[in-house]
Scaffold this active site. Structure first.
Site, PDB file in Angstrom:
ATOM      1  N   ASP A  10       0.861  -1.171   0.000  1.00 30.55           N
ATOM      2  CA  ASP A  10       0.000   0.000   0.000  1.00 30.55           C
ATOM      3  C   ASP A  10       0.904   1.229   0.000  1.00 30.55           C
ATOM      4  O   ASP A  10       2.120   1.138   0.225  1.00 30.55           O
ATOM      5  CB  ASP A  10      -0.890  -0.046   1.249  1.00 30.55           C
ATOM      6  CG  ASP A  10      -1.727   1.211   1.420  1.00 30.55           C
ATOM      7  OD1 ASP A  10      -2.401   1.601   0.460  1.00 30.55           O
ATOM      8  OD2 ASP A  10      -1.679   1.801   2.518  1.00 30.55           O
ATOM      9  N   ASP A  12      -0.180   5.162   0.993  1.00 32.91           N
ATOM     10  CA  ASP A  12      -0.381   6.160   2.051  1.00 32.91           C
ATOM     11  C   ASP A  12      -0.481   5.495   3.411  1.00 32.91           C
ATOM     12  O   ASP A  12      -1.223   4.529   3.602  1.00 32.91           O
ATOM     13  CB  ASP A  12      -1.652   6.972   1.771  1.00 32.91           C
ATOM     14  CG  ASP A  12      -1.545   7.740   0.475  1.00 32.91           C
ATOM     15  OD1 ASP A  12      -0.671   8.609   0.378  1.00 32.91           O
ATOM     16  OD2 ASP A  12      -2.321   7.441  -0.455  1.00 32.91           O
ATOM     17  N   SER A  45      -2.805   0.020  -4.318  1.00 35.82           N
ATOM     18  CA  SER A  45      -3.357   1.219  -3.669  1.00 35.82           C
ATOM     19  C   SER A  45      -4.807   1.448  -4.072  1.00 35.82           C
ATOM     20  O   SER A  45      -5.271   0.969  -5.104  1.00 35.82           O
ATOM     21  CB  SER A  45      -2.503   2.441  -4.070  1.00 35.82           C
ATOM     22  OG  SER A  45      -3.102   3.639  -3.654  1.00 35.82           O
ATOM     23  N   GLY A  46      -5.483   2.229  -3.263  1.00 32.83           N
ATOM     24  CA  GLY A  46      -6.825   2.674  -3.615  1.00 32.83           C
ATOM     25  C   GLY A  46      -6.812   3.862  -4.540  1.00 32.83           C
ATOM     26  O   GLY A  46      -7.856   4.240  -5.089  1.00 32.83           O
ATOM     27  N   ASP A 219      -1.892  -0.765   6.032  1.00 36.53           N
ATOM     28  CA  ASP A 219      -2.123  -0.055   7.291  1.00 36.53           C
ATOM     29  C   ASP A 219      -3.588   0.151   7.615  1.00 36.53           C
ATOM     30  O   ASP A 219      -3.922   0.567   8.717  1.00 36.53           O
ATOM     31  CB  ASP A 219      -1.433   1.321   7.259  1.00 36.53           C
ATOM     32  CG  ASP A 219      -2.194   2.328   6.401  1.00 36.53           C
ATOM     33  OD1 ASP A 219      -2.524   1.997   5.229  1.00 36.53           O
ATOM     34  OD2 ASP A 219      -2.463   3.435   6.881  1.00 36.53           O
ATOM     35  N   ASN A 222      -8.821  -1.194   3.883  1.00 32.60           N
ATOM     36  CA  ASN A 222      -8.836  -1.592   2.477  1.00 32.60           C
ATOM     37  C   ASN A 222      -7.631  -2.458   2.103  1.00 32.60           C
ATOM     38  O   ASN A 222      -7.486  -2.866   0.951  1.00 32.60           O
ATOM     39  CB  ASN A 222      -8.941  -0.383   1.549  1.00 32.60           C
ATOM     40  CG  ASN A 222      -7.760   0.565   1.666  1.00 32.60           C
ATOM     41  OD1 ASN A 222      -7.037   0.581   2.664  1.00 32.60           O
ATOM     42  ND2 ASN A 222      -7.553   1.372   0.637  1.00 32.60           N
TER      43      ASN A 222
END
Length: 272
Positions: A10, A12, A45-46, A219, A222
């Protein structure tokens, strides 16, 4: 433990510091070592693809992206997988959320193939943050008129408990969407069968890599499916209690102290 052949992370709150930086020189050296060891590196990532490519521009060896929480996979500018939300469902969900005062977010966005669509009358309390994450904004009078391939819906509910609000949205639209807290009062809404684990599985299968041969860092909620799915699921020290419970390992240091890079070194040195 099986040899790790793929590392996914991931971005962020995980790979990036709170100041949205990473150690370019150290990571570039790691990428060389990973390549020599035949270990692939993947960003999961989203965020939308263009933003991720911008973030990793300082290390151009990074060329594989699982974007939009698994709905879009691109490797060396080639789309390997895309699973958007059907446009009729997008419009049904948008209409229902924007007309229900109990569901309406402060700002609502549609992440599409040709831009991130934002209603002109919507405003965010975090404009600088939006400018950072959304480098392809398209302002529209009405989100219901958007005609594009939509991978994700995203809203900000800054005064709500994100997990509770996501649960409310999932209950309101069963079998139509999957809403998940993505951090900082933001909720991502994707297709019900899509998550980062789905994207990672499709990519790993194409490369002949088993789930047990994957390490994944996350973290937040998601990241849950991805961290649970792999052989070495790694939660950030600064992550949520939920992600820590799901992980095999918690990073000794947080994202502001090279948490991911330190564990990558440990993997390369066969210390985990």
């Amino acid at each position: 433990m099986p040899t790790i052949k793929l590392i996914a992370t991931d971005v962020d709150g995980t790979f990036l510091t709170t100041k949205r930086t990473y150690d370019h020189a150290r990571f570039a050296r790691q990428l060389q070592r990973l390549q020599a060891a035949n270990i692939r590196f993947v960003v999961a990532s989203g965020n939308h693809l263009g933003h991720l490519q911008h973030v990793f521009a300082p290390t151009p060896a990074v060329q594989t992206f699982i974007a939009e929480n698994g709905a879009l996979i691109v490797d060396h500018d080639q789309t390997l997988f895309a699973d958007p939300i059907p446009l009729p469902i997008v419009r049904d969900v948008v209409r229902a959320i924007l007309t229900d005062p109990t569901l309406r977010p402060q700002i609502f966005r549609l992440s599409g193939a040709h831009g991130t669509y934002i209603a002109k009358n919507d405003h965010t309390d975090a404009q600088a943050s939006q400018d950072y994450y959304v480098n392809n904004p398209v302002l529209v009078d009405d989100l219901l008129t958007v005609d594009d391939t939509i991978y994700k819906l995203n809203g900000e509910w800054p005064d709500q408990d994100s997990k509770a609000q996501a649960a409310t949205l999932n209950a309101r639209f069963p079998h139509q969407i999957h809403a998940v807290a993505s951090g900082f009062g933001s909720i991502d809404i994707i297709a019900p069968h899509i998550n980062k684990a789905v994207g990672l599985t499709k990519l790993a299968q194409a490369w002949g890599i088993a789930p047990s041969e994957i390490a994944a860092f996350g973290d937040n909620d998601n990241d849950l499916e991805m961290v649970r799915h792999v052989g070495l699921g790694v939660a950030m020290r600064n992550g949520t209690a939920t992600i820590k419970e799901a992980a095999n390992l918690i990073t000794p240091t947080d994202n502001d102290h090279d948490g991911v890079l330190n564990v990558i070194d440990a993997i390369l040195n066969q210390q985990v």
